[in-house]
Design an enzyme around this catalytic site. Structure first.
Site, PDB file in Angstrom:
ATOM      1  CB  CYS A  56      -0.959   0.010   1.183  1.00  0.00           C
ATOM      2  SG  CYS A  56      -0.169  -0.153   2.801  1.00  0.00           S
ATOM      3  CG  HIS A 162      -4.358   0.928   4.016  1.00  0.00           C
ATOM      4  ND1 HIS A 162      -3.792  -0.048   3.218  1.00  0.00           N
ATOM      5  CD2 HIS A 162      -5.217   1.611   3.213  1.00  0.00           C
ATOM      6  CE1 HIS A 162      -4.283   0.030   1.996  1.00  0.00           C
ATOM      7  NE2 HIS A 162      -5.152   1.035   1.961  1.00  0.00           N
ATOM      8  CG  ASP A 180      -8.440   1.481   0.487  1.00  0.00           C
ATOM      9  OD1 ASP A 180      -7.339   0.978   0.198  1.00  0.00           O
ATOM     10  OD2 ASP A 180      -9.081   1.167   1.504  1.00  0.00           O
TER      11      ASP A 180
END
Length: 487
Positions: A56, A162, A180
């Site tokens: 990520c 994240h 995201d």
């Protein structure tokens, strides 16, 4: 027996609002009318899904760097220069990131090493009001983007830490749009800014430090044109240590009595794997195919690269480096300690060279021609296309035969160009270790960048910044001070 897998997750709502839902669309439309979605369009143009569950941080950064149109100065695939997760191999090996993810400090380090301007804050170094101010600033501009490091658990989502970029802001409801990058898991969604702050204001178990956010924008100065350091090969670890730690100690020897001795001292103790580092230093931004017509923009860039190389060769330091290397090459022929850098052009090209060729291109709005030598080099199982600029003073390309089974020839710019740039990039304090005051003063003048043309200053400052960042990564100091000054 088959094991069930997951096809996405149901987005916990509340607290999040799906971007594509009626309410999400309404928030988007209102934010757009208020001018708080300017950064969204650049980000959405380069929106990508992380290719590994733990990527990520890398995916978010690649997305932002591409949105800012920052040139990676490294080839991705074919002739294309493009930030991909696999291009972000500085600071932390990709294998480690794939297994454990990446820390906040190392994402900051990666962004700076890639040539971006970064302001980073952990939550205990900032406030929610300051965070809101930065979100609003970047939401009304496409010149900067906010990357958030947060805990999913605060949003009732599965997973822990994240990274994702913030795509916009809705002022009336004080909500932010999280783009995201784990799109296989959750879609883009709106969340209250106060809740995102709470999610960032959590402690990472591995480091004991709080999460936070960073503002990423373009550097004011131009990106590197000719020289860039890379840790694609593990040689950068020993090389960074040598240049930053060992060289000052070596220069403190009583034997350093003149400029030649000072420069020779740096060369004589180079790490045995320095060859891998050299290859990436001399690699220019792309491999030019001599059979392919170049655009006017490409020709213009080649002319700019030619100018940088010319400026390097006009420095006083370049003359000393050339003379010293010429003298040291005589030692190579007797197979003494400089044996591993005897044929630096060969080293620059790699262990084996294939399809070597040269082309001459006419620079835009000029009668000057620029010569580029290009080819494919192989090192063990890795192949890489490289291209090297050859200045107008080096039209006779250096053709050297490798001492290996390939039996091929390489054409590269002179070693003096590379070493001159590296010596200029060393921290000024490096040379203060020289005990002889006269020699110390002389070389301080030679390596000073204050009198260099702005074009070359930018190139050297970029190299210097990269060298510091690589060294800080090696020493695991990137978490300590996110705003450590460049050298």
């Amino acid at each position: 027996m088959a094991v069930a897998g997951f096809y996405r997750r149901a987005l916990p709502s509340p607290p999040a609002i799906d971007f594509s839902s009626p309410e999400g669309k309404k928030l988007f439309g209102e934010s757009l009318q208020k001018g708080n979605m300017e950064g969204f369009f650049k980000l959405i143009s380069y929106y990508q899904t992380q290719s590994e569950p733990a990527y990520c941080g890398l995916t978010t950064l690649a997305m932002v760097l591409n949105a800012l149109a920052i040139d990676p100065c490294r080839k991705w695939k074919g002739p294309w220069r493009w930030f991909d997760e696999t291009m972000l191999d500085c600071c932390e090996p990709l294998e480690n990131v794939r297994d454990k993810g990446i820390s906040f400090g190392k994402v900051v380090c990666l962004a700076r090493c890639a040539g971006a301007n970064v302001e980073a804050f952990r939550t205990d170094q900032s406030s929610i009001d300051e965070f809101r101010k930065y979100v609003m600033m970047c939401s009304t501009s496409d010149d900067c983007h906010v990357i958030s490091s947060y805990s999913r658990r605060v949003f009732k989502q599965t997973g822990t830490g994240h990274f994702s970029p913030i795509g916009g802001y809705h002022a009336e409801s004080d909500m932010v749009l999280i783009l995201d990058v784990a799109r296989f898991k959750y879609p883009p969604h709106w969340v209250p800014l106060s809740l995102l702050w709470e999610a960032m204001d959590t402690v990472v178990e591995a480091t004991g430090l709080r999460r936070g956010f960073m503002l990423v924008s373009r550097q004011q100065r131009a990106p590197a044109l000719l020289y860039a350091m890379s840790c694609k090969h593990e040689s950068w670890i020993s090389t960074a240590k040598y240049l930053m730690d060992d060289v000052p100690v070596l220069l403190s020897s009583d034997n350093v009595k003149d400029i030649k001795h000072a420069i020779s001292t740096v060369f004589l103790s180079l790490p045995s794997d320095f060859s891998e580092f050299i290859k990436w230093v001399v690699e220019v931004c792309r491999k030019e195919n001599v059979h392919q017509a170049l655009s006017q923009e490409e020709k213009s860039k080649l002319a700019m690269k030619e100018e940088v190389l010319k400026l390097v060769q006009e420095t006083g330091l370049y003359k000393h480096v050339t003379n010293t290397l010429s003298a040291e090459n005589s030692f190579c022929r007797t197979e003494q300690t400089l044996g591993h850098i005897c044929h630096l052009p060969n080293i620059a090209a790699g262990a084996c060279c294939r399809e070597t060729c040269a082309g001459s291109y006419k620079a835009t709005n000029s009668d000057k021609h620029v010569t580029v030598a290009s080819g494919t080099v192989a090192n063990h199982t890795v192949e890489q296309g490289v291209a090297s600029l050859v200045s107008s003073s080096q039209r006779e390309l250096n053709s050297c035969t490798f001492g290996n089974s390939c039996g091929c020839s390489a054409m590269q710019p002179a070693s003096s160009d590379v070493f001159t740039a590296l010596l200029l990039a060393l921290p000024p304090r490096t040379w203060s270790a020289i005990k002889d005051r006269k020699v110390s003063e002389e070389i301080s003048i030679l390596v000073s960048i204050e009198s260099l043309p702005p074009f070359l200053q930018d190139e050297i400052l970029h190299l210097r910044d990269q060298l510091l960042l690589l060294k800080r990564c090696k020493d695991n100091r990137v978490e300590d001070d996110l705003d450590a000054p460049m050298i």
